[in-house]
Design an enzyme around this catalytic site. Structure first.
Site, PDB file in Angstrom:
ATOM      1  N   HIS A 169       0.868  -1.175   0.000  1.00 21.35           N
ATOM      2  CA  HIS A 169       0.000   0.000   0.000  1.00 21.35           C
ATOM      3  C   HIS A 169       0.908   1.229   0.000  1.00 21.35           C
ATOM      4  O   HIS A 169       1.951   1.223   0.680  1.00 21.35           O
ATOM      5  CB  HIS A 169      -0.842   0.070   1.290  1.00 21.35           C
ATOM      6  CG  HIS A 169      -2.160  -0.623   1.237  1.00 21.35           C
ATOM      7  ND1 HIS A 169      -2.720  -1.211   2.357  1.00 21.35           N
ATOM      8  CD2 HIS A 169      -3.059  -0.794   0.234  1.00 21.35           C
ATOM      9  CE1 HIS A 169      -3.902  -1.727   2.032  1.00 21.35           C
ATOM     10  NE2 HIS A 169      -4.131  -1.499   0.762  1.00 21.35           N
ATOM     11  N   CYS A 274      -2.514   2.976   8.969  1.00 23.52           N
ATOM     12  CA  CYS A 274      -3.532   2.005   8.537  1.00 23.52           C
ATOM     13  C   CYS A 274      -4.747   2.020   9.466  1.00 23.52           C
ATOM     14  O   CYS A 274      -5.864   1.761   9.042  1.00 23.52           O
ATOM     15  CB  CYS A 274      -2.977   0.585   8.529  1.00 23.52           C
ATOM     16  SG  CYS A 274      -1.551   0.347   7.490  1.00 23.52           S
TER      17      CYS A 274
HETATM   18  N1  ARG Z   1      -4.072  -7.050   6.529  1.00 17.27           N
HETATM   19  C1  ARG Z   1      -4.440  -5.834   5.868  1.00 17.27           C
HETATM   20  C2  ARG Z   1      -4.341  -6.006   4.366  1.00 17.27           C
HETATM   21  O1  ARG Z   1      -3.433  -6.647   3.913  1.00 17.27           O
HETATM   22  C3  ARG Z   1      -3.581  -4.694   6.321  1.00 17.27           C
HETATM   23  C4  ARG Z   1      -4.024  -3.379   5.799  1.00 17.27           C
HETATM   24  C5  ARG Z   1      -3.120  -2.282   6.182  1.00 17.27           C
HETATM   25  N2  ARG Z   1      -3.647  -1.033   5.830  1.00 17.27           N
HETATM   26  C6  ARG Z   1      -2.983  -0.022   5.237  1.00 17.27           C
HETATM   27  N3  ARG Z   1      -3.593   1.116   5.119  1.00 17.27           N
HETATM   28  N4  ARG Z   1      -1.792  -0.204   4.722  1.00 17.27           N
HETATM   29  O2  ARG Z   1      -5.163  -5.515   3.613  1.00 17.27           O
END
Ligand code: ARG
Length: 284
Positions: A169, A274
């Protein structure tokens, strides 16, 4: 320079990690064999909320839903600019149902929610930065979604390609230090950012160099410590304590690092940013 950094009060939305778990693996950080300590996760999360409030920020909460273990990562549910909500369409089928409770919350708060047509994971990949929006693609959010976001907000969207699966991300590889609207910020248009260059394709790296010649560059070590999954209010930077080198650099630039340990969430590939959705009522 330190005195010139003025914090701006933010409105955040978070979701309590009561049902947090690692039940599936959709990024390299996740391993279903590794147990999660929910009590510890709740304590760490509460400390983040308390820290935001102690610094004058407003924190609203969305009720967690059993069976949606990643709902704590509220940043992924939408991106909100000028009081307009661009919702989410998750890449992983396991996360798709999360959009519903978040949308319901926005509606009860009086916001309309736009449903994306293409895969789009909210602020995870869409980072409003003053006069434009930085947008990640490569693992989750699609380029089609970038176009949709630009059309919806009427704000330039700058597409950046992510190449390292550990930084799947955009908000794991980059964060906004000030968005150009904060007092005294020189405001090249998009404020200033911190990022880890190795997370980006060569062309995207060049784009970032052109837009942000004065950016804070993080090492891979600090990025792996979730140092770039930080939240800045223009003065205070809520940051993972293990990202020491980055915190020192920020201090040298007049920011005040505020360490908040969310290490239990690193097991799911998430950190401070996150867990934090920002409601931007105004458009800069
Ligand atoms: N386990 C989640 C996923 O892989 C973690 C999300 C993390 N969020 C972020 N904004 N980077 O989607």
């Amino acid at each position: 320079m330190t005195e010139s950094r003025v914090p701006r009060r933010r409105r955040f939305v978070v979701c309590e990690p009561r049902h947090f778990a690692v039940q599936y693996a959709i990024n390299p950080w996740m391993s279903t064999g590794r147990p999660v300590d929910v009590i510890r996760a709740l304590d760490q999360w509460q400390a983040l909320v308390d820290t935001y409030r102690a610094h004058g920020h407003t924190v609203d909460t969305v009720a967690p839903v059993p069976g949606l273990p990643d709902m704590v990562f509220a940043a992924n549910c939408a991106v909100v600019v000028g009081g307009r909500v661009f919702g989410s369409l998750f890449h992983a089928p396991e996360r798709r149902p999360e959009s519903v409770p978040f949308e319901a919350w926005f509606k009860t708060e009086g916001f309309e929610v736009h449903h994306p047509e293409s895969v789009c994971e909210g602020e995870g990949d869409l980072v409003p930065a003053g006069r434009w929006i930085l947008a990640g693609t490569g693992f989750r959010t699609t380029r089609d979604a970038h176009r949709e976001v630009q059309e919806f907000f009427g704000v330039p969207v700058i597409s950046l390609t992510l190449v390292d699966p550990y930084f799947y991300h955009l908000d794991t590889a980059l964060f906004v230090l000030d968005d150009g609207t904060d007092a005294e910020a020189p405001g090249a248009g998009g404020g200033n950012i911190a990022y880890y260059p190795g997370a980006f394709s060569p062309g995207s790296r060049e784009v970032l160099e052109r837009l942000y010649p004065d950016a804070v560059l993080a090492t891979r070590e600090d990025a792996l410590a979730f140092g770039l999954n930080s939240v800045s209010d223009g003065r205070h930077v809520y940051i993972a304590p293990a990202a020491r080198g980055l915190a020192e650099q920020l201090d040298g630039r007049g920011y005040v690092p505020v360490p908040v340990d969310l290490s239990e969430f690193h097991k799911a590939g998430g950190g401070i940013k996150c867990c934090t959705q920002e409601i931007r009522e105004t458009r800069s």
